[in-house]
Scaffold this active site. Structure first.
Site, PDB file in Angstrom:
ATOM      1  N   LYS A 116      44.269 -27.246  14.497  1.00 26.07           N
ATOM      2  CA  LYS A 116      44.130 -28.044  15.716  1.00 26.07           C
ATOM      3  C   LYS A 116      45.336 -28.948  15.924  1.00 26.07           C
ATOM      4  O   LYS A 116      45.705 -29.255  17.068  1.00 26.07           O
ATOM      5  CB  LYS A 116      42.845 -28.864  15.657  1.00 26.07           C
ATOM      6  CG  LYS A 116      41.579 -28.023  15.741  1.00 26.07           C
ATOM      7  CD  LYS A 116      40.345 -28.892  15.703  1.00 26.07           C
ATOM      8  CE  LYS A 116      39.070 -28.062  15.912  1.00 26.07           C
ATOM      9  NZ  LYS A 116      38.887 -27.061  14.867  1.00 26.07           N
ATOM     10  N   GLU A 185      41.735 -38.376  16.821  1.00 24.73           N
ATOM     11  CA  GLU A 185      41.950 -38.424  18.265  1.00 24.73           C
ATOM     12  C   GLU A 185      41.071 -39.522  18.831  1.00 24.73           C
ATOM     13  O   GLU A 185      40.052 -39.888  18.218  1.00 24.73           O
ATOM     14  CB  GLU A 185      41.628 -37.083  18.928  1.00 24.73           C
ATOM     15  CG  GLU A 185      40.198 -36.629  18.770  1.00 24.73           C
ATOM     16  CD  GLU A 185      39.969 -35.224  19.314  1.00 24.73           C
ATOM     17  OE1 GLU A 185      38.810 -34.933  19.693  1.00 24.73           O
ATOM     18  OE2 GLU A 185      40.904 -34.422  19.346  1.00 24.73           O
ATOM     19  N   HIS A 220      27.920 -33.256  16.726  1.00 22.51           N
ATOM     20  CA  HIS A 220      29.122 -32.570  17.199  1.00 22.51           C
ATOM     21  C   HIS A 220      28.928 -31.069  17.333  1.00 22.51           C
ATOM     22  O   HIS A 220      29.894 -30.310  17.366  1.00 22.51           O
ATOM     23  CB  HIS A 220      30.314 -32.862  16.270  1.00 22.51           C
ATOM     24  CG  HIS A 220      30.563 -34.320  16.033  1.00 22.51           C
ATOM     25  ND1 HIS A 220      30.953 -35.190  17.027  1.00 22.51           N
ATOM     26  CD2 HIS A 220      30.433 -35.079  14.908  1.00 22.51           C
ATOM     27  CE1 HIS A 220      31.077 -36.413  16.533  1.00 22.51           C
ATOM     28  NE2 HIS A 220      30.756 -36.373  15.264  1.00 22.51           N
ATOM     29  N   GLU A 260      39.245 -25.642  25.169  1.00 16.42           N
ATOM     30  CA  GLU A 260      38.301 -26.751  25.285  1.00 16.42           C
ATOM     31  C   GLU A 260      39.012 -28.053  25.646  1.00 16.42           C
ATOM     32  O   GLU A 260      40.121 -28.326  25.176  1.00 16.42           O
ATOM     33  CB  GLU A 260      37.528 -26.918  23.980  1.00 16.42           C
ATOM     34  CG  GLU A 260      36.732 -25.676  23.588  1.00 16.42           C
ATOM     35  CD  GLU A 260      35.738 -25.941  22.475  1.00 16.42           C
ATOM     36  OE1 GLU A 260      35.877 -26.967  21.782  1.00 16.42           O
ATOM     37  OE2 GLU A 260      34.823 -25.122  22.301  1.00 16.42           O
ATOM     38  N   GLU A 273      41.319 -28.008  21.880  1.00 17.73           N
ATOM     39  CA  GLU A 273      41.653 -26.879  21.020  1.00 17.73           C
ATOM     40  C   GLU A 273      41.443 -25.586  21.780  1.00 17.73           C
ATOM     41  O   GLU A 273      40.863 -25.564  22.868  1.00 17.73           O
ATOM     42  CB  GLU A 273      40.767 -26.874  19.772  1.00 17.73           C
ATOM     43  CG  GLU A 273      39.277 -26.741  20.082  1.00 17.73           C
ATOM     44  CD  GLU A 273      38.410 -26.802  18.841  1.00 17.73           C
ATOM     45  OE1 GLU A 273      38.659 -26.001  17.928  1.00 17.73           O
ATOM     46  OE2 GLU A 273      37.495 -27.642  18.804  1.00 17.73           O
ATOM     47  N   ASN A 275      39.697 -21.893  20.945  1.00 21.65           N
ATOM     48  CA  ASN A 275      38.937 -21.061  20.011  1.00 21.65           C
ATOM     49  C   ASN A 275      39.298 -19.604  20.267  1.00 21.65           C
ATOM     50  O   ASN A 275      39.032 -19.074  21.349  1.00 21.65           O
ATOM     51  CB  ASN A 275      37.433 -21.281  20.192  1.00 21.65           C
ATOM     52  CG  ASN A 275      37.007 -22.646  19.682  1.00 21.65           C
ATOM     53  OD1 ASN A 275      37.346 -23.030  18.565  1.00 21.65           O
ATOM     54  ND2 ASN A 275      36.289 -23.386  20.488  1.00 21.65           N
ATOM     55  N   ARG A 277      38.228 -16.676  19.765  1.00 20.91           N
ATOM     56  CA  ARG A 277      37.085 -15.802  19.481  1.00 20.91           C
ATOM     57  C   ARG A 277      36.097 -15.912  20.626  1.00 20.91           C
ATOM     58  O   ARG A 277      36.307 -16.674  21.572  1.00 20.91           O
ATOM     59  CB  ARG A 277      36.398 -16.233  18.186  1.00 20.91           C
ATOM     60  CG  ARG A 277      35.996 -17.713  18.198  1.00 20.91           C
ATOM     61  CD  ARG A 277      35.146 -18.120  17.046  1.00 20.91           C
ATOM     62  NE  ARG A 277      34.998 -19.555  16.926  1.00 20.91           N
ATOM     63  CZ  ARG A 277      34.166 -20.300  17.632  1.00 20.91           C
ATOM     64  NH1 ARG A 277      33.394 -19.745  18.543  1.00 20.91           N
ATOM     65  NH2 ARG A 277      34.082 -21.609  17.430  1.00 20.91           N
TER      66      ARG A 277
END
Length: 645
Positions: A116, A185, A220, A260, A273, A275, A277
């Site tokens: 990330k 972050e 999360h 995202e 980030e 992903n 997939r």
């Protein structure tokens, strides 16, 4: 053309991929650990290969074993699903080096976004150094650089807690992903989690397939997702599309992926980030765009070109994740036999069928229920009603939480809910449901009909018979003793004069409460003391209490019991017999269903016994430690039970 596909995964996503393969005429191969030998994905595949062991590290995370299984079964392609090895560039290379088709992005693209921190720098967003934070930077979210799913994440609001939270996040990240790197972050308590689905081919076409809102999260991890993300200004949507397409092109992406973002209250979008997939929540995009993303993944892997433009979106879709967990007890995972799983009227993606066991080794996700309708309000209403009327029998689930969440005014108003939703509303959303007393009456009358016993009915009322059923919410039991008398004219309820029994059968009871008649469908599964009562207005999980309670061994004061079956991951630093602890201190971490759970001291005092050690597997209720509580007169005193032990 792909002829035989091995699915390098398990559970719901494995079954999802198998379904598309069946529709396309592609033969399938499943892999399984020992606990999954009879799992639904194994039963649905054309062939299956055992991965010896139980832990993911010994089975589904062993890329060498998975590739060997594909070759042994004659597969010519591998689909990784999500989780496990789906974002492992080394595994993707191993698949390709074996001469198999990898249904995913190029290994180089996976590597570019695997960390990330590297991904943020690639997109021009410099992450914060967690070791150089000051009070002015707080609050922050500590995150694992190599993983997701809530593992290795910690919110830090106080600088004094930073060191401990950093150590815990790094340890969890190392355990989960083999990489202890973390970053920080800014933490936006009222931010919205918004993402863009992308699909790219090898011929230069990149589709942005709409937005999704995944703001309702616990620990999360996403719980409710929808497409398109409601209430976003067109200019912001264009910005998100542009960033997502730019990210895909920057790394030569191919296949399905998700970019995202965190959208702040002022409408500013922050890149989180990518992903590399398929996402768990991909069905809402499929519903809105009328596509099969798994089928498109396979076609792209075969070299096919996408049309220049994606199909037009239609309507709105909402997905809710049904977990085997107890939200009223900190989302503690639940295990046991799933006796029934029926959610009529909506799409249901699941890796379980009635009779399957839910164990401790893997994620607690039971199923995903997806509703699609012309408008958002209609889709939300349809999904809430479908879940409310569902038959979900077995361990405790989050079904009631989902129904209440979907009907909460903060969610029903488009674009208002954010990632702090459960932090603000969890107590109200997990309050005991009304109507438990009436459900217990129905259970008692149904059991009486199933086991009438001698006497049937009498001309004159006799002494009432009684049965007791218990409800449990958040670990607090509530018992309902139901007394009834059967007469020629029906049942009398001496303790419930406002309830009239309309009919009472072994499977259905109809009760008239204040002039309103409702049916109660009662199911008692053999071999259990659990009785499920399903009604049009909700469901109840009751426990049949014995008529005569045997004495049970009392637990010593200060005993720390395992709240769930799992594996002891690690102990608090310096924890040993003789150490002084404060009530609420985390003493150890227990891993169950891919999540780490804090186990805290039940009282302030001195640790007088410690039965937990890293790596030990424990059943629910196992004695982990004993804290001798402080007494007003002096130091902690051992109980008689401890002295005898």
């Amino acid at each position: 053309m792909i002829e035989t596909l091995l699915v390098a995964n398990r559970g719901e996503i494995a079954c999802r991929v198998l379904r598309t393969c069946r529709d396309l005429g592609v033969a399938t191969v499943a892999v399984h650990s020992d606990p999954d030998a009879h799992a639904l994905h194994v039963r649905r595949a054309d062939a299956a290969v055992r991965l010896p062991g139980a832990a993911p590290a010994d089975t589904y995370l062993r890329g060498d074993l998975v590739v060997a299984a594909a070759l042994a079964a004659g597969a010519d392609a591998v689909h990784p699903g999500y989780g496990f090895l789906s974002e492992n560039a080394g595994f993707a290379r191993r698949v390709e080096e074996a001469g198999l088709t990898w249904v995913g992005p190029p290994p180089e693209a996976i590597e570019a976004m695997a960390s990330k921190t590297r991904a943020k720098r690639l997109m021009g967003a410099e992450p914060l150094d967690p070791d150089a934070l000051t009070a002015a930077d707080l609050p922050v979210l500590i995150k694992a650089a190599a993983g997701g799913g809530g593992r290795g994440m910690r919110v830090v609001r106080d600088l004094g807690a930073l060191r401990g939270e950093l150590a815990a996040a790094r340890a969890e990240a190392l355990s989960a992903f083999g990489d202890g790197e973390v970053f920080a972050e800014p933490y936006l308590a009222r931010g919205r989690h918004v993402e863009v689905q992308v699909l790219a081919d090898a011929h230069g076409t990149v589709w942005p397939l709409g937005t999704r809102d995944c703001s309702l999260q616990r620990r999360h991890q996403k719980v409710v997702e929808e497409a398109p993300a409601p209430g976003l200004p067109p200019a912001l949507v264009d910005e998100l599309y542009g960033t997502a397409v730019r990210a895909a092109r920057a790394i030569g992406y191919r296949g399905a992926g998700t970019v995202e973002f965190l959208v702040a209250e002022d409408g500013t979008a922050h890149f989180l980030e990518m992903n590399t997939r398929l996402q768990v929540e991909h069905p809402v995009t499929e519903a809105v765009y009328g596509v099969d993303l798994v089928a498109l993944q396979l076609r792209v892997a075969e070299g096919a070109a996408l049309p220049p433009e994606p199909p037009a979106p239609r309507g709105h879709a909402v997905e809710a994740r049904l977990y085997a967990e107890d939200p009223a007890r900190g989302f503690a995972p639940q295990t046991g036999t799933l006796h029934a799983l029926e959610v009529p009227g909506v799409r249901l993606d699941t890796g379980y069928a009635a009779g399957d066991g839910i164990g401790v080794h893997y994620d607690a996700l039971l199923a995903k229920a997806v509703a699609h309708a012309p408008t958002r309000a209609e889709a939300v209403r349809l999904l809430a009603r479908a879940l409310e009327r569902a038959r979900v029998h077995g361990p405790v689930t989050n079904r009631d939480l989902l129904v209440r969440s979907l009907r909460h005014p903060e969610f029903t108003e488009p674009g208002r809910a954010d990632t702090g939703f459960y932090e603000r509303h969890l107590a109200a959303l997990t309050a005991p449901p009304p109507g438990g007393r009436h459900a217990a009456i129905a259970a008692a009358l149904a059991e009486a009909a199933a086991r009438p016993g001698p006497g049937a009915w009498r001309n004159l009322p006799s002494q009432p018979r009684s049965r007791t059923y218990g409800e449990e919410h958040g670990g607090t039991p509530v018992d309902h003793e139901v007394r009834y008398v059967r007469t020629r004219d029906g049942h009398l309820l001496p303790d419930d004069p406002d309830v009239r029994v309309v009919s009472a059968g072994a499977r259905e009871v109809r009760l008239d409460v204040a002039g309103v008649v409702r049916p109660y469908r009662v199911t008692a599964h053999p071999g259990t003391d659990t009785v499920h009562v399903d009604t049009p207005a909700g469901a109840y999980r009751l426990t049949r209490r014995p008529r005569f309670t045997d004495p049970v061994e009392r637990t010593a004061p200060g005993s720390l019991l395992a709240p769930m079956p799992g594996t002891v991951v690690r102990l608090a630093e310096g924890l040993a017999v003789g150490a002084r602890v404060e009530a609420g201190d985390t003493l150890l971490w227990l891993e169950a269903m891919k999540m780490e759970h804090h186990v805290t001291a039940p009282a302030s005092g001195v640790l007088t016994a410690l039965h937990a050690e890293p790596g030990r597997q424990v059943p629910v209720g196992a004695l982990l430690a004993v804290v001798a509580p402080e007494s007003p007169e002096g130091p902690p005193v051992q109980s008689a039970q401890e002295e005898q032990a």
